[in-house]
Design an enzyme around this catalytic site. Structure first.
Site, short mmCIF file in Angstrom:
data_model
loop_
_atom_site.label_atom_id
_atom_site.label_comp_id
_atom_site.label_asym_id
_atom_site.label_seq_id
_atom_site.Cartn_x
_atom_site.Cartn_y
_atom_site.Cartn_z
N LYS A 147 33.71 46.11 46.61
CA LYS A 147 34.04 44.77 47.12
C LYS A 147 34.83 44.86 48.42
O LYS A 147 34.54 44.16 49.38
CB LYS A 147 34.88 43.97 46.10
CG LYS A 147 34.19 43.67 44.80
CD LYS A 147 35.01 42.72 43.94
CE LYS A 147 36.40 43.23 43.58
NZ LYS A 147 36.43 44.37 42.64
N ARG A 183 40.83 48.39 33.47
CA ARG A 183 40.39 47.41 34.47
C ARG A 183 38.91 47.05 34.28
O ARG A 183 38.50 45.91 34.50
CB ARG A 183 40.64 47.95 35.89
CG ARG A 183 42.11 47.89 36.26
CD ARG A 183 42.45 48.82 37.39
NE ARG A 183 41.83 48.46 38.64
CZ ARG A 183 41.52 49.33 39.61
NH1 ARG A 183 41.76 50.61 39.44
NH2 ARG A 183 40.99 48.91 40.72
N ARG A 230 39.15 35.64 39.66
CA ARG A 230 38.89 36.64 38.64
C ARG A 230 38.89 36.05 37.24
O ARG A 230 38.61 36.77 36.27
CB ARG A 230 39.96 37.72 38.72
CG ARG A 230 39.54 38.94 39.56
CD ARG A 230 40.45 39.99 39.18
NE ARG A 230 40.39 41.34 39.53
CZ ARG A 230 40.66 41.91 40.69
NH1 ARG A 230 40.84 41.21 41.74
NH2 ARG A 230 40.71 43.21 40.79
N ARG A 254 38.52 57.53 45.12
CA ARG A 254 39.43 56.69 45.89
C ARG A 254 40.89 57.00 45.53
O ARG A 254 41.77 56.92 46.38
CB ARG A 254 39.13 55.21 45.57
CG ARG A 254 39.97 54.23 46.36
CD ARG A 254 39.46 52.83 46.20
NE ARG A 254 39.76 52.28 44.89
CZ ARG A 254 39.34 51.08 44.46
NH1 ARG A 254 38.60 50.32 45.24
NH2 ARG A 254 39.66 50.63 43.27
N ARG A 268 46.09 55.17 45.21
CA ARG A 268 46.42 53.89 44.58
C ARG A 268 46.92 54.14 43.17
O ARG A 268 46.29 54.85 42.39
CB ARG A 268 45.17 53.00 44.54
CG ARG A 268 45.17 51.97 45.66
CD ARG A 268 43.94 51.16 45.63
NE ARG A 268 43.83 50.33 44.44
CZ ARG A 268 43.00 49.31 44.33
NH1 ARG A 268 42.24 48.98 45.35
NH2 ARG A 268 42.93 48.61 43.22
P1 AMP Z 1 41.94 44.67 43.52
O1 AMP Z 1 42.44 45.32 44.77
O2 AMP Z 1 41.15 43.42 43.81
O3 AMP Z 1 41.17 45.63 42.63
O4 AMP Z 1 43.23 44.21 42.70
C1 AMP Z 1 44.19 45.14 42.24
C2 AMP Z 1 45.03 44.52 41.13
O5 AMP Z 1 45.71 43.34 41.63
C3 AMP Z 1 44.24 44.03 39.92
O6 AMP Z 1 43.98 45.07 38.98
C4 AMP Z 1 45.17 42.95 39.36
O7 AMP Z 1 46.27 43.53 38.68
C5 AMP Z 1 45.72 42.31 40.63
N1 AMP Z 1 44.85 41.20 41.09
C6 AMP Z 1 44.12 41.14 42.27
N2 AMP Z 1 43.47 39.97 42.38
C7 AMP Z 1 43.78 39.26 41.26
C8 AMP Z 1 43.40 37.98 40.79
N3 AMP Z 1 42.54 37.19 41.47
N4 AMP Z 1 43.92 37.57 39.60
C9 AMP Z 1 44.77 38.34 38.90
N5 AMP Z 1 45.15 39.56 39.28
C10 AMP Z 1 44.67 40.03 40.45
#
Ligand code: AMP
Length: 191
Positions: A13, A144, A88, A127, A133
């Site tokens: 993404k 996740r 999400r 990654r 990360r």
């Molecule tokens: P990402 O970089 O999009 O994979 O997001 C990393 C982490 O941030 C996720 O595993 C969640 O803990 C949190 N997160 C990101 N976007 C959201 C969202 N829209 N709703 C809830 N938690 C989020």
């Protein structure tokens, strides 16, 4: 254009949305990045969010919606937005639709990136070495993926029902995937 990207962790993404926003000249809104910035700043909001993020859990909807609502008021988002990692949950999707309806700028597309589970895990472990990360370790990755299946996958039906869901095969190189995305966006624009 207003586009949301949906896909399991590791589907690409972030990579693909960056390419697409350069191609379409629209601004990105990544909740993952906003939350990581908040965490790094050490603010109370960031500390709260980190408790969820570090365990691979979703940050509660009210907190995420407050961040997105404030961000969307910025002028660069007036004509186009590339949402990455948001919405999400169904509650987030409904709240987004409501605020976009108030602005008179509904979503144009929901791009769904699809890839095999094995490929996703391999990409995330790669990654974790490259980007360090905190949430790219085997236990958190498994969690996740499960969170995605339970809480985010229902959004696919939500957008399919609205007629804006576009599945994209996310297997292959980033260039191959991006070509498929460009084709899908081109079709939508000329529809
Ligand atoms: P990402 O970089 O999009 O994979 O997001 C990393 C982490 O941030 C996720 O595993 C969640 O803990 C949190 N997160 C990101 N976007 C959201 C969202 N829209 N709703 C809830 N938690 C989020």
């Amino acid at each position: 254009m207003l586009i949301v990207f949906i896909g399991p962790p590791g589907a690409g993404k972030g990579t693909q949305s960056k390419r697409l926003l350069e191609y379409l000249h629209i601004s990105p809104l990544s909740t993952g990045e906003l939350l990581r910035e908040a965490k790094a700043s050490g603010s109370s909001l960031g500390k709260l969010a980190a408790q969820y993020m570090d365990q691979g859990r979703l940050v509660p909807d009210p907190l995420v919606l407050a961040i997105v609502g404030e961000k969307l008021r910025e002028p660069q988002y007036a004509t186009g937005v590339m949402f990455d990692g948001f919405p999400r949950t169904l509650q987030q999707a409904r709240a987004l639709d409501e605020s976009l309806a108030q602005r008179g700028t509904p979503l144009d597309m929901a791009l769904e990136l699809r890839a095999d589970d094995n490929e996703l895990v391999t990409r995330m472990l790669r990654r974790s070495v490259a980007e360090r990360r905190a949430d790219d370790n085997p236990q958190t990755i498994a969690h996740r993926m499960e969170v995605y299946r339970q809480q985010t996958a229902p959004l696919l039906d939500y957008y399919r029902f609205k007629g804006i869901l576009t599945p994209i095969d996310a297997m292959g190189t980033p260039d191959e995937v991006f070509e498929r995305i460009k084709t899908a966006v081109g079709k939508r624009r000329s529809a």
